[in-house]
Design a protein around this motif. Structure first.
Motif, short mmCIF file in Angstrom:
data_model
loop_
_atom_site.label_atom_id
_atom_site.label_comp_id
_atom_site.label_asym_id
_atom_site.label_seq_id
_atom_site.Cartn_x
_atom_site.Cartn_y
_atom_site.Cartn_z
N VAL A 285 0.88 -1.08 -0.11
CA VAL A 285 -0.08 -0.03 0.09
C VAL A 285 1.05 1.31 -0.02
N LEU A 286 0.51 2.12 -0.95
CA LEU A 286 1.66 3.22 -0.89
C LEU A 286 0.81 4.25 0.15
N VAL A 287 1.84 4.74 0.99
CA VAL A 287 1.50 5.67 2.03
C VAL A 287 1.87 6.92 2.04
N GLU A 288 0.97 8.14 2.20
CA GLU A 288 1.27 9.42 2.14
C GLU A 288 0.84 9.91 3.55
N SER A 289 0.06 9.29 4.44
CA SER A 289 -0.41 9.87 5.58
C SER A 289 -0.94 8.52 6.33
N ILE A 290 -1.09 8.72 7.51
CA ILE A 290 -1.40 7.43 8.37
C ILE A 290 -3.07 7.09 8.05
N GLU A 291 -3.69 7.83 7.46
CA GLU A 291 -5.17 7.33 6.69
C GLU A 291 -4.90 6.19 5.93
N HIS A 292 -3.92 6.24 5.14
CA HIS A 292 -3.65 5.39 4.28
C HIS A 292 -3.51 4.02 5.01
N ILE A 293 -3.08 3.89 6.10
CA ILE A 293 -2.65 2.85 6.99
C ILE A 293 -3.99 2.44 7.67
N LEU A 294 -4.63 3.43 8.15
CA LEU A 294 -5.76 3.11 9.02
C LEU A 294 -7.03 2.52 8.44
N GLU A 295 -7.03 2.94 6.91
CA GLU A 295 -8.13 2.29 6.30
C GLU A 295 -8.50 0.93 6.31
N ALA A 296 -7.23 0.28 6.64
CA ALA A 296 -7.55 -1.32 6.96
C ALA A 296 -7.48 -1.69 8.37
N LEU A 297 -7.57 -0.86 9.25
CA LEU A 297 -7.26 -0.91 10.46
C LEU A 297 -8.31 -0.47 11.42
N ARG A 298 -9.33 0.12 10.75
CA ARG A 298 -10.60 0.70 11.61
C ARG A 298 -11.29 -0.31 12.25
N GLY A 299 -11.69 0.15 13.71
CA GLY A 299 -12.09 -0.70 14.50
C GLY A 299 -10.99 -0.97 15.59
N TRP A 300 -9.79 -1.01 15.45
CA TRP A 300 -8.87 -1.12 16.34
C TRP A 300 -8.76 -0.23 17.56
N GLN A 301 -8.60 1.08 16.97
CA GLN A 301 -8.28 2.29 17.78
C GLN A 301 -9.06 3.41 17.28
N SER A 302 -9.08 4.48 18.00
CA SER A 302 -9.64 6.02 17.56
C SER A 302 -8.42 6.47 17.65
N LEU A 303 -7.99 7.09 16.16
CA LEU A 303 -6.54 7.58 16.48
C LEU A 303 -6.81 9.12 15.79
N PRO A 304 -5.71 10.01 16.26
CA PRO A 304 -6.03 11.33 15.93
C PRO A 304 -5.78 11.63 14.48
N PRO A 305 -6.16 12.88 14.05
CA PRO A 305 -5.86 12.98 12.61
C PRO A 305 -4.42 12.94 11.99
N ALA A 306 -4.29 12.82 10.88
CA ALA A 306 -2.98 12.21 10.32
C ALA A 306 -2.27 13.58 10.53
N PRO A 307 -0.85 13.29 10.74
CA PRO A 307 0.16 14.18 11.02
C PRO A 307 0.57 15.23 10.01
N VAL A 308 0.69 16.53 10.20
CA VAL A 308 1.18 17.29 9.33
C VAL A 308 2.72 17.29 9.03
N LEU A 309 3.12 16.52 8.03
CA LEU A 309 4.72 16.25 8.03
C LEU A 309 5.31 17.53 7.49
N PHE A 310 4.53 18.53 6.57
CA PHE A 310 5.06 19.71 6.17
C PHE A 310 4.01 20.61 6.15
N GLU A 311 4.13 21.98 6.49
CA GLU A 311 3.21 22.88 6.45
C GLU A 311 2.45 23.01 5.23
N PRO A 312 1.07 23.18 4.97
CA PRO A 312 0.37 23.24 3.85
C PRO A 312 0.89 24.60 3.25
N ASP A 313 1.28 25.60 3.77
CA ASP A 313 1.52 26.79 2.93
C ASP A 313 3.12 27.09 3.25
N ALA A 314 3.97 25.83 3.18
CA ALA A 314 5.31 25.93 3.20
C ALA A 314 6.13 26.93 2.29
#
Length: 367
Positions: A285-314
């Motif tokens: 699975v190509l991963v750019e955010s933790i959401e790409h990992i969590l799609e297959a793991l829903r139900g295990w835990q409630s996780l916070p929003p994906a981390p911002v690795l670089f500022e949107p207005d960088a």
């Protein structure tokens, strides 16, 4: 020493298993063969040598059973287990890691320094290059912080590079992490991460190994270690890896064990991205955010929003460096700015910790 409440064997059988585990050439397969053939480790140790040879075991292992070194090693392990923060899990204990028990060759014994309850919590493995780039290390820490902060245990190999960054990220979030060694717990390797391992244990995490306590580093041990990392985890995230990286072994083992494999892509010009790109071609699975990992793991835990690795207005230069490392001259060409302005901006960005220079090229750092 009182046995763990979940252990199914007597003190004498525990000592026999420790002795059996110390014998040369007795890996998981032969260990289980002996227990199955003789009913217990105690019976296996007292069986005649020709009975061992009939099972295809080397005479060396059979003859070593009565060695003083083997008896002393078992006694030393029993003494080690008297410490309240040091534990042992055997493959037939009630709280042996459930996912690990499902693999083809589960370790018969696991030595644990720290919190043993983590071994049965939902885990995600994170692995990658020992000589990772600065952006790769930052990405590993950011993903580990978010995943551990949401309740997943981050499992890795306590190696230099990506492994250490993943462990540090988990601790930084107040989360938990497991380090799996390719040596015995009293022969820690690499020594540069010994203080990290100590911090993990002190902060409620754990360091584990299937190898006897004084087992030294051996090349063949590390692929064996990798099957534990993947075997205990719901999935394996490869952050940065070359085509020759041992992380690809972990990913292959994960796929064979029925675990999900995730990979973070990188620049086509970066050798450390080629292993991840190969995994993606092979179906990871190509991963750019933790959401790409969590799609297959829903139900295990409630996780916070994906981390911002670089500022949107960088900053423009950071956006360019996020895409790929650049020299100062290449940044001037890509940005359209004169070189003196680029150099001045890079100086400010470096002082704020947002970029770094590596081997003559600039790289962007995660926030």
């Amino acid at each position: 020493m009182p046995l763990a409440e979940t252990s199914r064997c007597s003190p004498s059988e525990l000592e026999a298993r420790l002795r059996l585990h110390l014998l040369p050439d007795i890996g998981p397969k032969h260990f289980h063969t002996l227990i199955s053939a003789f009913g217990s480790a105690s019976s296996a140790l007292s069986a005649p040598a020709n009975a061992w040879r009939s099972l295809g075991l080397a005479a060396l292992s059979a003859d070593a059973r009565r060695s003083p070194d083997i008896r002393d090693g078992a006694s030393a392990a029993l003494a080690w287990l008297e410490h309240p923060a040091q534990h042992l899990r055997m493959w037939d204990d009630l709280d042996y890691p459930a996912l690990l028990a499902e693999i083809a060759d589960p370790p018969p014994l696991l030595f644990i320094a720290g919190n043993p309850s983590l071994l049965n919590k939902p885990q995600l493995a994170m692995v990658g290059s020992r000589r990772a780039s600065r952006p790769g290390l930052d990405t590993a820490e950011a993903f580990a912080r978010s995943l551990a902060g949401g309740g997943f245990v981050i499992t890795s190999g306590l190696a230099l590079g990506i492994d250490a960054a993943a462990h540090r990220g988990a601790l930084a979030s107040g989360g938990q992490t497991i380090g799996v060694l390719g040596t015995g717990l009293q022969k820690f390797y690499p020594q540069r991460n010994a203080s990290l391992a100590k911090s993990m244990i002190e902060q409620g995490s754990a360091v584990i190994s299937e190898f006897p306590l004084h087992c030294s580093p051996q090349p063949s041990n590390f692929p064996r270690r990798n099957r534990i990392i993947s075997g205990m985890s719901l999935g394996v995230l490869v952050v940065e890896a070359s085509l020759a990286s041992g992380s690809l072994i972990t990913a292959r083992l994960a796929a064979e064990q029925g675990r999900e494999v995730y990979a973070i892509p990188g620049s086509i010009h970066h050798p450390g991205a080629k292993g991840c790109h190969q995994l993606i071609r092979d179906g990871a699975v190509l991963v750019e955010s933790i959401e790409h990992i969590l799609e297959a793991l829903r139900g295990w835990q409630s996780l916070p929003p994906a981390p911002v690795l670089f500022e949107p207005d960088a900053h423009l230069l950071i956006r360019l460096l996020h895409a790929a490392p650049h020299s100062s001259e290449a940044l001037a060409g890509a940005s359209g700015w004169p070189l003196p302005k680029v150099l001045a901006e890079l100086t400010e960005l470096e002082l704020s910790g947002r970029v770094a220079s590596e081997n003559g090229r600039w790289v962007g750092r995660a926030v």
